[in-house]
Design a protein around this motif. Sequence first.
Motif, PDB file in Angstrom:
ATOM      1  N   LEU A   1       0.873  -1.165   0.000  1.00 44.24           N
ATOM      2  CA  LEU A   1       0.000   0.000   0.000  1.00 44.24           C
ATOM      3  C   LEU A   1       0.916   1.223   0.000  1.00 44.24           C
ATOM      4  O   LEU A   1       1.516   1.558   1.017  1.00 44.24           O
ATOM      5  N   HIS A   2       1.091   1.830  -1.198  1.00 47.38           N
ATOM      6  CA  HIS A   2       1.992   2.977  -1.329  1.00 47.38           C
ATOM      7  C   HIS A   2       1.520   4.127  -0.449  1.00 47.38           C
ATOM      8  O   HIS A   2       0.318   4.294  -0.211  1.00 47.38           O
TER       9      HIS A   2
ATOM     10  N   ARG B   1       1.173   7.192  -1.086  1.00 45.49           N
ATOM     11  CA  ARG B   1       0.202   8.064  -1.761  1.00 45.49           C
ATOM     12  C   ARG B   1      -1.206   7.456  -1.777  1.00 45.49           C
ATOM     13  O   ARG B   1      -2.180   8.159  -2.006  1.00 45.49           O
ATOM     14  N   GLU B   2      -1.319   6.146  -1.557  1.00 46.11           N
ATOM     15  CA  GLU B   2      -2.609   5.465  -1.546  1.00 46.11           C
ATOM     16  C   GLU B   2      -3.116   5.209  -0.127  1.00 46.11           C
ATOM     17  O   GLU B   2      -4.208   4.683   0.054  1.00 46.11           O
TER      18      GLU B   2
ATOM     19  N   ARG C   1      -6.184  10.076   2.342  1.00 47.88           N
ATOM     20  CA  ARG C   1      -6.627  11.119   1.415  1.00 47.88           C
ATOM     21  C   ARG C   1      -5.761  12.370   1.493  1.00 47.88           C
ATOM     22  O   ARG C   1      -5.541  13.034   0.497  1.00 47.88           O
TER      23      ARG C   1
ATOM     24  N   THR D   1      -5.692  -3.129  -6.258  1.00 49.95           N
ATOM     25  CA  THR D   1      -5.609  -2.327  -7.485  1.00 49.95           C
ATOM     26  C   THR D   1      -4.844  -3.032  -8.598  1.00 49.95           C
ATOM     27  O   THR D   1      -4.987  -2.681  -9.760  1.00 49.95           O
TER      28      THR D   1
ATOM     29  N   SER E   1      -4.776  -0.115  -2.298  1.00 52.44           N
ATOM     30  CA  SER E   1      -5.127   1.286  -2.076  1.00 52.44           C
ATOM     31  C   SER E   1      -6.136   1.357  -0.949  1.00 52.44           C
ATOM     32  O   SER E   1      -6.836   0.383  -0.671  1.00 52.44           O
ATOM     33  N   ARG E   2      -6.215   2.516  -0.343  1.00 61.47           N
ATOM     34  CA  ARG E   2      -7.297   2.773   0.609  1.00 61.47           C
ATOM     35  C   ARG E   2      -8.185   3.862   0.048  1.00 61.47           C
ATOM     36  O   ARG E   2      -9.225   4.144   0.584  1.00 61.47           O
ATOM     37  N   ARG E   3      -7.748   4.497  -1.025  1.00 63.03           N
ATOM     38  CA  ARG E   3      -8.485   5.628  -1.585  1.00 63.03           C
ATOM     39  C   ARG E   3      -9.353   5.229  -2.766  1.00 63.03           C
ATOM     40  O   ARG E   3     -10.485   5.622  -2.855  1.00 63.03           O
ATOM     41  N   GLN E   4      -8.816   4.455  -3.678  1.00 59.73           N
ATOM     42  CA  GLN E   4      -9.498   4.127  -4.922  1.00 59.73           C
ATOM     43  C   GLN E   4     -10.758   3.309  -4.656  1.00 59.73           C
ATOM     44  O   GLN E   4     -10.682   2.149  -4.277  1.00 59.73           O
TER      45      GLN E   4
END
Length: 190
Positions: free
Chosen positions: A141-142, A144-145, A148, A169, A181-184
């Motif tokens: 989990l990068h 940036r991901e 938010r 992802t 990801s945690r955002r997508q």
Amino acid sequence: MMGGASENPELWAFLESLHCGVFLSGTVAAIERFGVFVALDDGPAHPVFPGVGFISFPELSWRRFEEASDVVQVGQRVSCEFLQFDTWNLEARLSLKATQLDPFQVFADTIAVGQKLPGQVTKLTPIGVFVQVADGIEGLLHLRELVRTPVGTPSDAVQVGDKITVVVTEIDRERRRIALSRRQGSSAGL
């Protein structure tokens, strides 16, 4: 070198007769810091080593482990796939993991990109965090991901042991990697 065909003709002939992919059975004879020796059921004894069969650490298991004794014990019966004849050490190089289902491929067969999964943070790195999403399966989990709003380091958002929800992802079967990801498509942002 242990000696060629002239010094150990019976052992040499036995090892030379084996074909890649054949399964051999035996008993774990010794666990060393560099691998595991297996006394094979068939064939002659080794003149020096506790067994003619040898399993290197990468061939013990698909899963991560700290010590070989986490996977096998001295005296345990094993069935392994023959990989090659090591002519230098006069031993049969074996794979125990070849007899097991690859958990990564099983995971990849059952999970789809876009799927939400519960996970647990196992490691923090400068570029992101590793999250265990199934037994023995971790994805990256990068940073940036991760959240938010931007953070300086992963520890600003999560800690090892935290339980989080992630979205798959990407699944790269060839390189055995999972991107998360945690955002997508996820409402799990922090």
